[in-house]
Write a protein that holds these residues in place. Structure first.
Motif, PDB file in Angstrom:
ATOM      1  N   TYR A 120      49.061  33.080  42.852  1.00 34.62           N
ATOM      2  CA  TYR A 120      47.602  33.200  42.836  1.00 34.62           C
ATOM      3  C   TYR A 120      47.034  32.835  41.476  1.00 34.62           C
ATOM      4  CZ  TYR A 120      43.031  35.307  42.330  1.00 34.62           C
ATOM      5  OH  TYR A 120      41.693  35.504  42.031  1.00 34.62           O
ATOM      6  N   ALA A 124      44.119  30.259  40.715  1.00 31.73           N
ATOM      7  CA  ALA A 124      42.892  30.812  40.141  1.00 31.73           C
ATOM      8  C   ALA A 124      42.514  30.106  38.842  1.00 31.73           C
ATOM      9  CB  ALA A 124      43.056  32.308  39.902  1.00 31.73           C
ATOM     10  N   ALA A 127      41.113  26.700  39.679  1.00 36.87           N
ATOM     11  CA  ALA A 127      39.766  26.817  40.226  1.00 36.87           C
ATOM     12  C   ALA A 127      38.745  27.191  39.157  1.00 36.87           C
ATOM     13  CB  ALA A 127      39.755  27.850  41.351  1.00 36.87           C
ATOM     14  N   VAL A 145      38.453  37.672  38.370  1.00 37.08           N
ATOM     15  CA  VAL A 145      39.163  36.701  39.193  1.00 37.08           C
ATOM     16  C   VAL A 145      40.674  36.930  39.116  1.00 37.08           C
ATOM     17  CG1 VAL A 145      39.753  34.255  39.424  1.00 37.08           C
ATOM     18  CG2 VAL A 145      37.371  34.942  39.126  1.00 37.08           C
ATOM     19  N   LEU A 166      37.565  29.782  45.479  1.00 38.20           N
ATOM     20  CA  LEU A 166      38.340  31.000  45.705  1.00 38.20           C
ATOM     21  C   LEU A 166      37.706  31.882  46.780  1.00 38.20           C
ATOM     22  CD1 LEU A 166      38.940  31.873  41.933  1.00 38.20           C
ATOM     23  CD2 LEU A 166      40.601  30.842  43.501  1.00 38.20           C
ATOM     24  N   MET A 169      39.767  34.280  48.917  1.00 38.12           N
ATOM     25  CA  MET A 169      40.580  35.295  48.254  1.00 38.12           C
ATOM     26  C   MET A 169      40.059  36.717  48.462  1.00 38.12           C
ATOM     27  SD  MET A 169      42.886  33.361  47.086  1.00 38.12           S
ATOM     28  CE  MET A 169      43.221  31.728  46.419  1.00 38.12           C
ATOM     29  N   LEU A 375      46.369  29.590  49.607  1.00 41.35           N
ATOM     30  CA  LEU A 375      45.809  29.640  48.256  1.00 41.35           C
ATOM     31  C   LEU A 375      45.089  28.354  47.874  1.00 41.35           C
ATOM     32  CD1 LEU A 375      48.715  31.331  46.263  1.00 41.35           C
ATOM     33  CD2 LEU A 375      46.574  32.400  46.973  1.00 41.35           C
TER      34      LEU A 375
END
Length: 461
Positions: A120, A124, A127, A145, A166, A169, A375
């Motif tokens: 992740y 993350a 992103a 985040v 995201l 998520m 993801l």
């Protein structure tokens, strides 16, 4: 307490041994790699991709039955939640039924952490650098985040369920909350189950406790709307607990069936009936899928609507998850030999189509990389749409689905091999190397007295 003498024989390792009996009387698989559950995970992964792409192109929001059915692919999320309930609660259910000690909480939480966060964090960070914009220098934004706490921001600067790239998520945040809550919930359920003097009494108490958890999940919808609407609570754990409880109940039933008193009690009959009736179960699941597509279940774009719509939506989610997962979770082990071919008429006439579908090469391929595909899909989707110059709610669903699927699969496979598997191996070695006092005996999230089926280590989550 050991299983009653009438229960199937248990090997010294703690894994039930399949008796040489008529296949119609075989009990649910509770150990080893559960390929059929992996297939459900792959199915859910593909459903998530469908709903995200179709929403971005506007197809899922278009009037008419096609758009409504596309939007119902969001029911993949309850499938993931139910799978987590089945796979993660199983060792606690076993311990509660036997009156023994459950898994080691520290090892369990450590392994969950290493299962989820390394991959992740990679996505993350990508992103954030791509889409955070003026918030890239915000320490608070990075913290929210990277810790998956952004759904608890009551004044977010983004639109939708999460920051750009995201948005999906929020469900992973719910999973993390469940992971943290599960040991405590299992303790309370275990203490409640101790009031039963027999395995059957403890099993009834566990199921009763899970019914209470589901009722509380419905009650959690009230503060989401009263005294004023709080739409952000739609992506918090309390309203989702009923979806996890479905899986926990199936884990309890499958373990209870091996320990039930009497030669053929109601729990074993129930498991056998559900496990051998996938067609009926999936027909009922389809009805819940259609219910989710109706206006009674609320809007199509993360819009809970009102309290009554949320009640309908939760009911559709719980019902769909149960009737999709139940015939898989309660099915006996697959027969030895190659999988049944779907193109064979005998596969359908003998009722083996579900196993053939769940163990299809496509499902087998997607299952291990499903987390990575989950993801990366929004990052890939936005990069593709930027490259092709598409505006929000425009474009073609099919022309976007294929390249986004390919890109997500490639990145998901890379993430699986370069991040997920190394992290998983390292987390296991950490608890088996003997570098920490008392932890050398830990294996698969439990202690030496309570070995865990390998399948429990492979939940998406």
């Amino acid at each position: 307490m050991a299983p009653t003498p009438s229960a199937p024989e248990v090997t010294p390792s703690g894994s039930p041994r399949t008796p040489p009996a008529d296949r119609t009387r075989l009990l649910p698989q509770v150990s080893g790699r559960h390929h059929a559950l992996d297939g459900v995970r792959a199915l859910a992964c593909l459903m998530v991709l469908v709903v995200h792409v179709s929403t971005e192109t506007g197809d899922a929001l278009a009037p008419g039955p096609v758009g409504a059915l596309l939007s119902s692919s969001a029911l993949a999320v309850p499938l993931f939640f139910a799978l987590s309930g089945v796979l993660l609660y199983r060792p606690w259910a076993r311990a509660a039924l036997d009156g023994t000690r459950g898994p080691h909480t520290g090892a369990y939480l450590w392994r969950r952490l290493m299962r989820v966060f390394p991959s992740y964090w990679v996505v993350a960070v990508v992103a954030l650098f791509l889409y955070a914009g003026e918030h890239l220098s915000s320490a608070r934004h990075w913290f929210e985040v990277l810790t998956l706490t952004f759904p608890f921001n009551t004044a977010p600067h983004w639109a939708g369920p999460g920051p750009e790239g995201l948005g999906q998520m929020w469900s992973l945040s719910v999973e993390i909350a469940f992971y943290v809550t599960l040991p405590l919930l299992a303790v309370f359920l275990g203490l409640w189950a101790k009031g039963g003097r027999t395995v059957d009494a403890r099993g009834r108490r566990l199921l009763g406790g899970l019914v209470a958890v589901t009722v509380l999940a419905y009650l959690a919808l009230i503060p989401q709307y009263y005294p004023e609407p709080r739409e952000l609570m739609h992506s918090w754990l309390p309203r989702c607990m009923g979806m996890f409880a479905v899986g926990m109940a199936l884990a309890t039933l499958s373990e209870w069936a091996w320990r039930e008193s009497g030669p053929d009690g109601p729990v074993r009959r129930f498991c056998r009936t559900v496990g051998t009736a996938p067609g009926l179960c999936w027909t009922v699941a389809a009805a819940f899928y259609v219910l989710e597509a109706t206006p009674a279940a609320g809007g199509r774009f993360f819009e809970p609507g009102n309290l009554w719509m949320s009640i309908v939506e939760s009911t559709a989610s719980i019902g769909f998850a149960f009737f999709v997962v139940a015939p898989v979770a309660l099915a006996p082990p697959a027969p030895e030999g190659p999988r049944r071919r779907l193109r064979s008429l005998a596969t359908w006439t003998e009722g083996a189509w579900l196993d053939g579908l769940m163990r299809h090469p496509v499902m087998v391929y997607f299952a291990p990389i499903s987390y990575g595909v989950f993801l990366w899909q929004f990052v890939v989707l936005y990069l593709w749409r930027d490259f092709t110059g598409q505006e929000i709610f425009t474009g073609s669903f099919w022309l976007d689905l294929v390249p986004v699927l390919i890109g997500s699969v490639l990145l998901g496979k890379l993430t699986h091999h370069l991040v997920e598997e190394p992290s998983r191996r390292w987390s296991r070695e950490f608890f088996t190397s003997g570098t920490r006092a008392g932890r050398g005996r830990m294996r698969h999230g439990g202690d030496a007295r309570d070995p865990q089926p390998p399948a429990q280590d492979r939940s998406r989550d």
